[in-house]
Design a protein around this motif. Structure first.
Motif, PDB file in Angstrom:
ATOM      1  N   LEU A  87       0.845  -1.197   0.000  1.00  0.00           N
ATOM      2  CA  LEU A  87       0.000   0.000   0.000  1.00  0.00           C
ATOM      3  C   LEU A  87       0.881   1.248   0.000  1.00  0.00           C
ATOM      4  CD1 LEU A  87      -2.803   1.381   0.234  1.00  0.00           C
ATOM      5  CD2 LEU A  87      -2.490   1.294   2.717  1.00  0.00           C
TER       6      LEU A  87
ATOM      7  N   TYR B   5       3.890  -1.262   3.569  1.00  0.00           N
ATOM      8  CA  TYR B   5       3.324   0.081   3.422  1.00  0.00           C
ATOM      9  C   TYR B   5       4.442   1.040   3.028  1.00  0.00           C
ATOM     10  CZ  TYR B   5      -0.480  -2.054   6.015  1.00  0.00           C
ATOM     11  OH  TYR B   5      -1.486  -2.895   6.423  1.00  0.00           O
TER      12      TYR B   5
ATOM     13  N   TYR C 225      -2.220  -0.787  -4.260  1.00  0.00           N
ATOM     14  CA  TYR C 225      -3.186   0.254  -3.911  1.00  0.00           C
ATOM     15  C   TYR C 225      -2.438   1.477  -3.396  1.00  0.00           C
ATOM     16  CZ  TYR C 225      -7.226  -2.874  -4.210  1.00  0.00           C
ATOM     17  OH  TYR C 225      -8.206  -3.715  -4.655  1.00  0.00           O
TER      18      TYR C 225
ATOM     19  N   TYR D  96      -7.187  -1.373   4.020  1.00  0.00           N
ATOM     20  CA  TYR D  96      -6.351  -2.010   2.999  1.00  0.00           C
ATOM     21  C   TYR D  96      -6.702  -3.494   2.866  1.00  0.00           C
ATOM     22  CZ  TYR D  96      -2.048  -3.455   0.565  1.00  0.00           C
ATOM     23  OH  TYR D  96      -1.135  -3.977  -0.326  1.00  0.00           O
TER      24      TYR D  96
END
Length: 154
Positions: A2, A28, A82, A103
């Protein structure tokens, strides 16, 4: 992975989010970006954080400025599935759990986009205050990278 892009005109807002996002693991990729004119101040704030802080040299105004800020990060997230965008002037009641859970949910459902509309659109029972309007401005939006790249494309 993410990607997370946090935008703000005011760089010191990032200090809270740096502390928050530093608790995330390597799945992340957070970045901060601002259009604040005093680059020395931005650099000084950035030195005290773990998260990369970028600045945009020009400030085309409030709404166009946010679009430009987000668009300028487009290539930073090419390895992400994403990307989450949110404004640094919002604070999370549940810390990073909101980010993690959202997420997980969008990946599980293979959603293209998800968001949380601005809070003043709802009463204490989470009902729309004005049933004649549709909330279209989101302070917290997550979308698939391919969609993100198409939307935020200068």
């Amino acid at each position: 992975m993410l990607g997370i892009v946090v935008t703000s005109y005011i760089p010191h807002y990032f200090l809270y989010h740096d502390e928050l996002l530093s608790k995330l693991d390597s799945n992340y990729k957070p970045v901060f970006i601002t259009s604040y004119e005093n680059h020395k101040f931005v650099t000084d704030v950035g030195k005290s954080m773990n998260t990369e802080l970028y600045y945009l040299d020009e400030n085309p105004g409030k709404h166009d400025g946010t679009f430009y800020l987000i668009s300028s990060t487009n290539e930073l997230f090419s390895e992400c599935d994403y990307v989450l965008h949110y404004h640094a002037d919002i604070f999370f009641k549940d810390g990073i759990d909101l980010i993690r859970k959202t997420y997980e949910k969008v990946k599980e459902g293979n959603y293209k986009i998800a968001g949380i509309p601005r809070q003043w659109l709802f009463d204490d029972n989470l009902k729309y205050i004005n049933n004649n309007s549709i909330p279209v401005h989101f302070d917290f939006t997550i979308m698939r990278y391919d969609l993100f790249k198409q939307i935020f494309n200068l």
